[in-house]
Design a protein around this motif. Sequence first.
Motif, PDB file in Angstrom:
ATOM      1  N   ASP A   1      -4.869   9.668  -4.692  1.00 25.14           N
ATOM      2  CA  ASP A   1      -4.613   8.322  -5.203  1.00 25.14           C
ATOM      3  C   ASP A   1      -4.105   7.439  -4.085  1.00 25.14           C
ATOM      4  OD1 ASP A   1      -3.079   9.805  -8.072  1.00 25.14           O
ATOM      5  OD2 ASP A   1      -5.172   9.301  -7.686  1.00 25.14           O
ATOM      6  N   ILE A   2      -4.551   6.214  -4.134  1.00 24.72           N
ATOM      7  CA  ILE A   2      -4.135   5.272  -3.098  1.00 24.72           C
ATOM      8  C   ILE A   2      -3.151   4.300  -3.697  1.00 24.72           C
ATOM      9  CG2 ILE A   2      -4.963   3.420  -1.620  1.00 24.72           C
ATOM     10  CD1 ILE A   2      -5.924   6.010  -0.697  1.00 24.72           C
ATOM     11  N   PHE A   3      -2.045   4.098  -3.024  1.00 22.91           N
ATOM     12  CA  PHE A   3      -1.140   3.065  -3.516  1.00 22.91           C
ATOM     13  C   PHE A   3      -0.783   2.032  -2.480  1.00 22.91           C
ATOM     14  CE2 PHE A   3      -0.816   4.582  -7.589  1.00 22.91           C
ATOM     15  CZ  PHE A   3      -0.545   5.921  -7.627  1.00 22.91           C
ATOM     16  N   GLU A   4      -1.066   2.344  -1.227  1.00 18.96           N
ATOM     17  CA  GLU A   4      -0.660   1.409  -0.178  1.00 18.96           C
ATOM     18  C   GLU A   4      -1.883   1.013   0.612  1.00 18.96           C
ATOM     19  OE1 GLU A   4       2.903   3.427   1.589  1.00 18.96           O
ATOM     20  OE2 GLU A   4       2.354   1.940   3.116  1.00 18.96           O
ATOM     21  N   VAL A   5      -2.044  -0.256   0.830  1.00 22.78           N
ATOM     22  CA  VAL A   5      -3.264  -0.724   1.470  1.00 22.78           C
ATOM     23  C   VAL A   5      -2.915  -1.603   2.648  1.00 22.78           C
ATOM     24  CG1 VAL A   5      -5.285  -2.157   1.105  1.00 22.78           C
ATOM     25  CG2 VAL A   5      -4.515  -0.665  -0.700  1.00 22.78           C
ATOM     26  N   ASP A   6      -3.647  -1.417   3.762  1.00 25.59           N
ATOM     27  CA  ASP A   6      -3.405  -2.288   4.915  1.00 25.59           C
ATOM     28  C   ASP A   6      -4.097  -3.626   4.764  1.00 25.59           C
ATOM     29  OD1 ASP A   6      -3.425   0.303   7.452  1.00 25.59           O
ATOM     30  OD2 ASP A   6      -1.803  -0.677   6.366  1.00 25.59           O
TER      31      ASP A   6
ATOM     32  N   LEU B   1      -9.934  -1.904   1.219  1.00 27.84           N
ATOM     33  CA  LEU B   1      -9.948  -1.351  -0.132  1.00 27.84           C
ATOM     34  C   LEU B   1     -11.284  -1.593  -0.793  1.00 27.84           C
ATOM     35  CD1 LEU B   1      -8.348  -0.022  -2.390  1.00 27.84           C
ATOM     36  CD2 LEU B   1      -7.912  -2.290  -3.260  1.00 27.84           C
TER      37      LEU B   1
ATOM     38  N   ARG C   1      -2.266   3.437 -12.313  1.00 32.99           N
ATOM     39  CA  ARG C   1      -2.626   3.571 -10.892  1.00 32.99           C
ATOM     40  C   ARG C   1      -3.304   2.306 -10.386  1.00 32.99           C
ATOM     41  NH1 ARG C   1      -6.287   7.531  -9.851  1.00 32.99           N
ATOM     42  NH2 ARG C   1      -6.436   8.224 -12.011  1.00 32.99           N
TER      43      ARG C   1
ATOM     44  N   LEU D   1      -0.656  -0.394  -9.942  1.00 31.47           N
ATOM     45  CA  LEU D   1       0.174  -0.260  -8.748  1.00 31.47           C
ATOM     46  C   LEU D   1      -0.613  -0.677  -7.512  1.00 31.47           C
ATOM     47  CD1 LEU D   1       2.002   3.077  -9.521  1.00 31.47           C
ATOM     48  CD2 LEU D   1       3.018   0.839  -9.345  1.00 31.47           C
ATOM     49  N   LEU D   2      -1.890  -0.319  -7.504  1.00 37.82           N
ATOM     50  CA  LEU D   2      -2.729  -0.698  -6.374  1.00 37.82           C
ATOM     51  C   LEU D   2      -2.851  -2.207  -6.272  1.00 37.82           C
ATOM     52  CD1 LEU D   2      -4.500   0.388  -4.182  1.00 37.82           C
ATOM     53  CD2 LEU D   2      -6.387   0.465  -5.780  1.00 37.82           C
TER      54      LEU D   2
ATOM     55  N   ASN E   1       0.226  -3.811  -5.035  1.00 33.84           N
ATOM     56  CA  ASN E   1       0.340  -3.670  -3.592  1.00 33.84           C
ATOM     57  C   ASN E   1      -0.503  -4.715  -2.872  1.00 33.84           C
ATOM     58  OD1 ASN E   1      -0.623  -2.376  -0.888  1.00 33.84           O
ATOM     59  ND2 ASN E   1       1.249  -1.323  -1.457  1.00 33.84           N
ATOM     60  N   LEU E   2      -1.720  -4.917  -3.376  1.00 38.87           N
ATOM     61  CA  LEU E   2      -2.594  -5.911  -2.760  1.00 38.87           C
ATOM     62  C   LEU E   2      -1.982  -7.303  -2.854  1.00 38.87           C
ATOM     63  CD1 LEU E   2      -6.176  -4.921  -3.851  1.00 38.87           C
ATOM     64  CD2 LEU E   2      -5.308  -5.108  -1.548  1.00 38.87           C
TER      65      LEU E   2
ATOM     66  N   HIS F   1       0.774  -7.716  -0.482  1.00 41.89           N
ATOM     67  CA  HIS F   1       0.238  -7.874   0.863  1.00 41.89           C
ATOM     68  C   HIS F   1      -0.203  -9.305   1.098  1.00 41.89           C
ATOM     69  CE1 HIS F   1      -1.984  -6.645   4.461  1.00 41.89           C
ATOM     70  NE2 HIS F   1      -2.867  -7.531   4.060  1.00 41.89           N
TER      71      HIS F   1
END
Lengths: 424, 453
Positions: A166-171, A176, B432, B435-436, B439-440, B443
């Motif tokens: 699972d991905i939760f942190e994105v640069d 993404l 999920r 949360l993604l 985060n975006l 950002h």
Amino acid sequence: MNSVEGLLTQIRGLSSTASDVLSLQNVLKQADESLHAESTRLLPFLDQLDPSKHSLGYLYFLEACTAGPVTTESASSFVLIIARFISSCVAEQIRLAPDKFISVCKRFKDQVLLLEEPLRGVAPMLTAVRKLQSSTEHLTTLHPEFLLLCLLAKCYKTGLSILEEDIFEVDQPRDLYLYCYYGGMICIGQKCFRKALELLHNVVTAPMSTINAIAVEAYKKYILVSLIHHGQLSTSLPKYASGVAQRNLKSLCLSYMELANSYNNGKIADLETYVQANMEKFGSDNNLGLVKQVVSSIYKRNIQRLTQTYLTLSLQDIANTVQLNRPKEAEMHVLQMIQDGEIYATINQKDGMVRFVEDPELYKTCEMIEHIDLSIQRLMTLSNKLTVMDELISCDPLYLGKAGRERQRFDFDDFDSVPQRFNI
Amino acid sequence: MDGEDGAPKSLMEEMYANGIEGVDDAPSSSTSTTIRKNRPIISGEQLDIEAYAALYSGRTKIMRLIFLADHCDNSGMQLEALRMAYDELKKGENTQLFREVVQKIDGRLGPNYSTDATWCAMVDRKANQRKDKLESELNAYRTNLIKESIRMGYNDFGDFYYAHGALGDAFKSYVRTRDYCTTSKHIIQMCLSAILVSIEMGQFAHVTSYVSKAEQTPEALDPPSIAKLRCAAGLAHLEAKKYKLAARKFLEVGPELGNSYSEVIAPQDVATYGGLCALASFDRTELKNKVIDNINFRNFLELVPEVRELINDFYSSHYASCLEYLGNLKSNLMLDIHIHDHVETLYDQIRSKALIQYTHPFVSVDMRMMADAFKTSVAGLEKELESLITDNQIQARIDSHNKILYARHADQRNATFQRVLQTGNEFDWDVRAMLLRANLLKHEYNLRASRKI
């Protein structure tokens, strides 16, 4: 040359402890420009450095070497060097200069593609991804590159292993989108339609300020996979999808929406004529394979609907309802579905009857209980994560400032917890 | 006009054998002058136009006759209807409608029923004279600012326009009286006029609003007015396809209605509309309480004994005869101006309800017996049941091999487990993704914030 020599000695000297490495980084940053100027002549110097000990220095040199345009002769030599570097470098040193590492890896990918051997790049890229990400929940720019190589090399299983996390942190948001899009394609290739749907849904509903091509293509595939997996398409995007997506996506994917409409009407002949008419359109989007799967799924959908209303039904009737030509074809379809576990039935060939039975799962076995238990655990962890994040945000000064300013717009209960001093 | 067909007659007689007082047993022709007040008008026989038209008065009588002429197949009936419309129009002042009817007659009724240009010209001249007079009177009243006179002036204008078929102007005039109404009686009068014109225009949204306006007056209304308002409300709901609400309204109409609302609706219509809508939309309890045990409504149902019979048959599960009555009534209902486009829907709903009610008490049903009860073939029945099952209105499954319908009660325990697992998965996915996305957004927000700084 002297500066290069001097640099080399410094690298060798300052690569042992963490503080040394930091000072080395400063030195390297200053020397970066001169390195780039000498890029063509740096290759022999690489042999003097050990990638496993002097990873940072090696990285800077390597990046300067590969900064120029890629040619076929240089490609083959560089591919080997970079692959070896990736496998032996030290992760902590790499993470101090992530963009350099990323650009090196991107060059690597270009070279591998130029040589038309994407398979060679898959394993090194996987290692690179693992070394770059700070945790398994972190999405780096290398993830989509890796998935692209997997797709081109048709190496789907390796790709799947990364997708499991699972991905939760994105640069970068763009990473993404690409990651989810390629990931969706890999899952489609492996027929994991549920996961594909999840990934494509993430792209389509991701926050974006302007519509981008990745989202459009992802939405096209999303429509098709949704039809295959669920048998229907929800006509509107969820509320949390961005405004631009809600307004524009449907109009950009008109032929696919038409396809979904004619699928819902249930008339197979209409669907097939529509597909025939729009063959090149679907083909130009590279979605022909998916469209064919959509057409075959409509038979399954119709047969499944029959299980809800009938206990027994003759094969002839099934063939008539589902618009197949002969009972033999109906039998093949039903047999296939029984084998895939999509329906529960028995075929009586003597009478030409099919008897539908209920799902034999009784939810009484140990495995089932264990499954339920694990699900509960997983969800509890997820729930905790959510609470933690909520708490973090509610202490964030930026958020409090914005909420305080817009207090009048919201309900009293929601935002009374924001202190009064944020009312500017 | 020809009399009724001979063959179904005995059956018809049997049907209303249990009693309407004063019914003619002999076939009646339109020229007979027997009193037919109690004769069932909406029945399975061919419609008796004169009796039908006698129920109504005013503009609706003419409109209904025209509608009849347009929609019935029998040219004899058509001409009869047009002739009566012509006669009625001659008594009034609507030259526009007169010309239309003459065109429809097309000379088929002889020289007496052709364009009477002199009459038209005379009526138009009188109309202009009256209009000028009314206008000057109204202006005089307006300068004198006597509220009551102004109100009556506008009212007269409204009546004038209505008589001449200018419905839009009539409506506007009636509405203008609102500012000059002083007592509740005035308001009621205005509302009833506005309702009448709106119904004729077919604008039932206005009907609903004026009904509620009238019902909100502080003074108690007299029973006939209440009945009229309920009828109007029922009609509005019927047009809006809200059959349950329409049924409730019609069932609340009291016997005080009598013939006082003949410009709009007849008591037979109240019975028919109310009965059919109730049958199509009420459940069993409501049907028993509000229709069968309803003493007031029973009086209305006596006027249309076929509807009464079919409701009783439905309630006592004699589906074949119930559906037979319905079939007989259909042709006459299609000639009615308000219900003709709802007949199909209502019939479908009643039939579905009958099917559902039939299967409800049983664990297994032999489809051959059921097909006999509903006078249909097994294959047809199977198709109907299939669509009802798919719509989840019957919980059952069909054994197509042996032609038996088995009731199927979902296993609650399994269903619960399935739902639990599914909800868990959905929660997992949603959180999920959320949360993604958070985060975006963070950002993006950080990016924007850092750019500002």
